[in-house]
Motif scaffolding. Structure first.
Motif, short mmCIF file in Angstrom:
data_model
loop_
_atom_site.label_atom_id
_atom_site.label_comp_id
_atom_site.label_asym_id
_atom_site.label_seq_id
_atom_site.Cartn_x
_atom_site.Cartn_y
_atom_site.Cartn_z
N ALA A 1 0.83 -1.20 0.00
CA ALA A 1 0.00 0.00 0.00
C ALA A 1 0.86 1.25 0.00
O ALA A 1 1.89 1.31 0.69
CB ALA A 1 -0.91 0.00 1.22
N ALA A 2 0.46 2.25 -0.79
CA ALA A 2 1.18 3.51 -0.82
C ALA A 2 1.07 4.20 0.53
O ALA A 2 0.00 4.27 1.12
CB ALA A 2 0.63 4.41 -1.92
N GLN A 3 2.18 4.71 1.02
CA GLN A 3 2.19 5.39 2.31
C GLN A 3 1.97 6.89 2.18
O GLN A 3 1.60 7.55 3.14
CB GLN A 3 3.53 5.13 3.01
CG GLN A 3 3.72 3.68 3.44
CD GLN A 3 2.76 3.30 4.55
OE1 GLN A 3 2.92 3.69 5.70
NE2 GLN A 3 1.73 2.56 4.20
N SER A 4 2.23 7.44 0.99
CA SER A 4 2.13 8.89 0.82
C SER A 4 1.52 9.23 -0.54
O SER A 4 1.73 8.53 -1.53
CB SER A 4 3.51 9.54 0.95
OG SER A 4 4.44 8.92 0.09
N LEU A 5 0.76 10.32 -0.55
CA LEU A 5 0.05 10.75 -1.75
C LEU A 5 0.14 12.26 -1.87
O LEU A 5 -0.06 12.99 -0.89
CB LEU A 5 -1.42 10.33 -1.65
CG LEU A 5 -2.41 10.94 -2.67
CD1 LEU A 5 -2.14 10.41 -4.07
CD2 LEU A 5 -3.86 10.64 -2.25
N LEU A 6 0.44 12.74 -3.07
CA LEU A 6 0.38 14.16 -3.38
C LEU A 6 -0.70 14.36 -4.43
O LEU A 6 -0.66 13.75 -5.50
CB LEU A 6 1.73 14.65 -3.92
CG LEU A 6 1.75 16.03 -4.62
CD1 LEU A 6 1.29 17.14 -3.67
CD2 LEU A 6 3.13 16.33 -5.18
N VAL A 7 -1.67 15.19 -4.12
CA VAL A 7 -2.76 15.50 -5.05
C VAL A 7 -2.57 16.91 -5.59
O VAL A 7 -2.51 17.87 -4.82
CB VAL A 7 -4.14 15.41 -4.36
CG1 VAL A 7 -5.23 15.82 -5.34
CG2 VAL A 7 -4.39 14.00 -3.84
#
Length: 251
Positions: A7-13
């Motif tokens: 699972a991705a731990q970080s997201l930039l939107v």
């Protein structure tokens, strides 16, 4: 970095007020994404979205980002990446414009192209270099089926998405072997605030459905995602309609 379960731990939107982006962020937060950067023009909606994601257990920071202010992209996005590695970047900003009015005003028409295409090229280059430097990560680019073949009813918007789509595909090809993956998402009509009041087109979908397609595509390592999937075949046929006949279609 992704956790032991992938699972991705970080997201930039980029485009934190987008309904599709928010639907995706909700689902990722529920699936163990703990750090989310919501970048967008300052607004109450952006703050409300951040508050909602915090209630889901994510650590969220709000970043002032304007897709049209290309001169600021390098500084703003470099500062975000300086806070730590980012697993997924979702480029979700864009404007639909008003075709009837934009055809009468070249400044308005150019503004649509500037945000949808130039803004994406500028921020996309910065993001790609940052992901390449960290050696891993995915860039998800929200394109549109409208970019597959420009129609007279929305050729300004459609042409800007065609440019975005081509840019993203070429960017992805240039990053092969670097650990960075680019995924292009081509939704059809999505029932969002941007399309509120418009007549729904065939195969209309929802932000949640597009978000599911995005997450499935990331899990599979897809390069192109259609939402809904039937558009892959619809647009393939439409691309090959002879122009004299195409001009007669009510599109």
């Amino acid at each position: 970095m992704k956790d032991s379960l992938g699972a991705a731990q970080s997201l930039l939107v980029l485009g934190g007020s987008s309904d599709i982006a928010m639907a995706t962020a909700r689902k990722m937060a529920a699936a163990r994404t703990k750090k989310i950067h919501l970048a967008g023009r300052p607004s109450q909606r952006l703050e409300d979205n951040a508050a909602e994601l915090r209630k889901l257990g994510a650590e969220v920071d709000v970043v002032a980002f304007d897709a049209a202010a290309t001169e600021e992209h390098d500084k703003v996005l470099t500062q975000v990446f300086a806070t730590g590695d980012i697993d997924v970047v979702l480029m979700a900003f864009g404007v639909l414009g008003d075709q009837a009015e934009d055809e009468k005003d070249p400044v308005r028409a150019a503004a649509v192209a500037h945000v949808n295409y130039t803004g994406a090229v500028s921020s996309g280059i910065v993001v790609a270099q940052a992901l390449k430097k960290q050696g891993h990560g995915a860039l998800v680019v929200l394109s549109s089926v409208a970019g597959e073949r420009a129609r007279r009813s929305n050729f300004i918007y459609g042409s800007s998405k065609a440019g975005l789509d081509a840019f993203a595909q070429g960017l992805g090809d240039s990053l092969v072997g670097t650990g960075v993956h680019v995924m292009v998402v081509r939704p059809g009509f999505v029932d969002t605030k941007m399309t509120h009041g418009m007549e729904k087109a065939p195969l209309a979908t929802t932000p949640d459905a597009v978000a599911d397609a995005i997450i499935t595509g990331l899990r599979r390592g897809s390069h192109t995602v259609w939402a809904p999937g039937a558009f892959r075949y619809v647009m393939s046929g439409l691309r090959h309609v002879p122009r004299p006949l195409f001009r007669k279609l009510p599109l």
